[in-house]
Design an enzyme around this catalytic site. Structure first.
Site, PDB file in Angstrom:
ATOM      1  N   ASP A  18      -4.007   5.702   0.854  1.00  0.00           N
ATOM      2  CA  ASP A  18      -4.319   7.032   1.383  1.00  0.00           C
ATOM      3  C   ASP A  18      -3.731   8.079   0.452  1.00  0.00           C
ATOM      4  O   ASP A  18      -2.841   7.788  -0.346  1.00  0.00           O
ATOM      5  CB  ASP A  18      -3.789   7.204   2.810  1.00  0.00           C
ATOM      6  CG  ASP A  18      -2.323   6.888   2.928  1.00  0.00           C
ATOM      7  OD1 ASP A  18      -1.970   5.700   2.952  1.00  0.00           O
ATOM      8  OD2 ASP A  18      -1.526   7.827   2.939  1.00  0.00           O
TER       9      ASP A  18
ATOM     10  N   THR B 107       0.861  -1.181   0.000  1.00  0.00           N
ATOM     11  CA  THR B 107       0.000   0.000   0.000  1.00  0.00           C
ATOM     12  C   THR B 107       0.902   1.238   0.000  1.00  0.00           C
ATOM     13  O   THR B 107       2.091   1.150   0.312  1.00  0.00           O
ATOM     14  CB  THR B 107      -0.922   0.029   1.233  1.00  0.00           C
ATOM     15  OG1 THR B 107      -0.122   0.115   2.424  1.00  0.00           O
ATOM     16  CG2 THR B 107      -1.810  -1.194   1.291  1.00  0.00           C
TER      17      THR B 107
HETATM   18  O1  LIG Z   1       0.935  -2.154   3.208  1.00  0.00           O
HETATM   19  P1  LIG Z   1       2.418  -2.433   3.248  1.00  0.00           P
HETATM   20  O2  LIG Z   1       2.826  -3.459   2.255  1.00  0.00           O
HETATM   21  O3  LIG Z   1       2.927  -2.737   4.636  1.00  0.00           O
HETATM   22  O4  LIG Z   1       3.138  -1.071   2.762  1.00  0.00           O
HETATM   23  C1  LIG Z   1       2.993   0.212   3.353  1.00  0.00           C
HETATM   24  O5  LIG Z   1       2.289   0.237   4.583  1.00  0.00           O
HETATM   25  C2  LIG Z   1       3.197   0.356   5.699  1.00  0.00           C
HETATM   26  C3  LIG Z   1       2.921   1.661   6.419  1.00  0.00           C
HETATM   27  O6  LIG Z   1       1.607   1.722   6.866  1.00  0.00           O
HETATM   28  C4  LIG Z   1       4.606   0.334   5.086  1.00  0.00           C
HETATM   29  O7  LIG Z   1       5.086  -0.975   5.132  1.00  0.00           O
HETATM   30  C5  LIG Z   1       4.332   0.826   3.695  1.00  0.00           C
HETATM   31  O8  LIG Z   1       5.307   0.517   2.732  1.00  0.00           O
HETATM   32  O1  LIG Z   2       4.430   4.370   3.587  1.00  0.00           O
HETATM   33  C1  LIG Z   2       3.240   4.657   3.410  1.00  0.00           C
HETATM   34  C2  LIG Z   2       2.262   3.673   3.151  1.00  0.00           C
HETATM   35  C3  LIG Z   2       0.965   4.036   2.986  1.00  0.00           C
HETATM   36  N1  LIG Z   2       0.645   5.335   3.073  1.00  0.00           N
HETATM   37  C4  LIG Z   2       1.564   6.284   3.322  1.00  0.00           C
HETATM   38  O2  LIG Z   2       1.226   7.453   3.405  1.00  0.00           O
HETATM   39  N2  LIG Z   2       2.841   5.919   3.477  1.00  0.00           N
END
Ligand SMILES: O=P(O)(O)O[C@H]1O[C@H](CO)[C@@H](O)[C@H]1O
Ligand SMILES: O=c1cc[nH]c(=O)[nH]1
EC number: 2.4.2.1
Length: 234
Positions: free
Chosen positions: A204, A90
């Site tokens: 987001d 994400t």
């Molecule tokens: O949803 P994942 O794969 O964890 O990736 C995103 O979400 C996390 C942060 O909320 C970080 O690991 C970012 O890279």
């Molecule tokens: O690293 C991340 C992952 C999801 N959303 C963010 O804003 N930052």
């Protein structure tokens, strides 16, 4: 077993999906794979192997951030022989035309981490996706009619950055979104001569403040997972 993965030799497939969230790994295994078996519970970083349309595929949680992800990616490649690895993550969008739930193919990953920079003093090592996987994912995503974006992302050490000026500047230079692991995957893929790609669903929007729920982040985003599975098994 390796230092952080409890699988026996042969229990991990050559094709591996990499979500950050271990519960997303469980969801993917239970929803998309047949006969999925859990091979890792060490530190709760769940890993499974099953089949997708007859191909053996594993899905391994990596945790958040490059130090954690690089441990799992390193061991998957060096100790278990992973050959194709697709991160299914994400991200937070930093472009107005990139919307919540759109899918991003990370062509390259800039990073504010010193991890790779320290290995190549005086050189900015380019963290890039495998072209074949990237083209395949683009073709498959386009055929599915997805809202796809291809380009640079930022792999940041900080989720809660204070350097908004830098984020804005990266956006002005075309960077699509912020996440925390792809640069490590691309560096390690280059180091070990394997194929790496990141697909991201926008969870987001950093410019508008829109967000998906934690449950959505864990269990939805099936378009991205299907593209990843079709790509990695082609
Ligand atoms: O949803 P994942 O794969 O964890 O990736 C995103 O979400 C996390 C942060 O909320 C970080 O690991 C970012 O890279
Ligand atoms: O690293 C991340 C992952 C999801 N959303 C963010 O804003 N930052």
């Amino acid at each position: 077993m390796s230092f952080h993965i409890g699988a026996k030799a042969g229990e991990v497939a050559e094709l591996v999906l990499l979500p950050g969230d271990p519960l997303r790994a469980k969801y993917i295994a239970e929803t998309f794979l047949e006969d999925a078996v859990c091979y890792n519970t060490v530190r709760g970083m769940l890993g499974y192997t099953g089949t997708y349309k007859g191909h053996r595929v594993s899905v391994q949680g990596t945790g958040m951030g490059m130090p954690s992800a690089s441990i799992y990616i390193h061991e998957l490649i060096e100790d278990y022989g992973a050959k194709k690895l697709i991160r299914v993550g994400t991200c937070g969008a930093i472009q107005n035309d990139v919307k919540i739930r759109d899918v991003i193919i990370a062509q390259a990953a800039a990073t504010d981490s010193a991890m790779i920079r320290n290995l190549f003093p005086g050189v900015d090592f380019p963290q890039i996706a495998n072209f074949g996987l990237m083209k395949m994912a683009h073709d498959i995503g386009t055929d599915k009619g997805l809202n796809l974006h291809v380009g640079n992302v930022l792999s940041s050490d900080l989720f809660y950055t204070e350097n908004h000026e830098m984020t804005n500047k990266l956006g002005e230079h075309g960077v699509l979104a912020v996440e925390m692991e792809s640069a490590a995957l691309y560096y390690l893929s280059a180091k070990f001569g394997v194929q790496g790609l990141t697909l991201l669903t926008v969870s987001d929007h950093i410019l508008t403040g829109e967000q998906t729920t934690a449950e959505e982040r864990q269990t939805t985003f099936s378009d991205m997972i299907e593209v990843a599975l079709e790509t990695i098994t082609k």
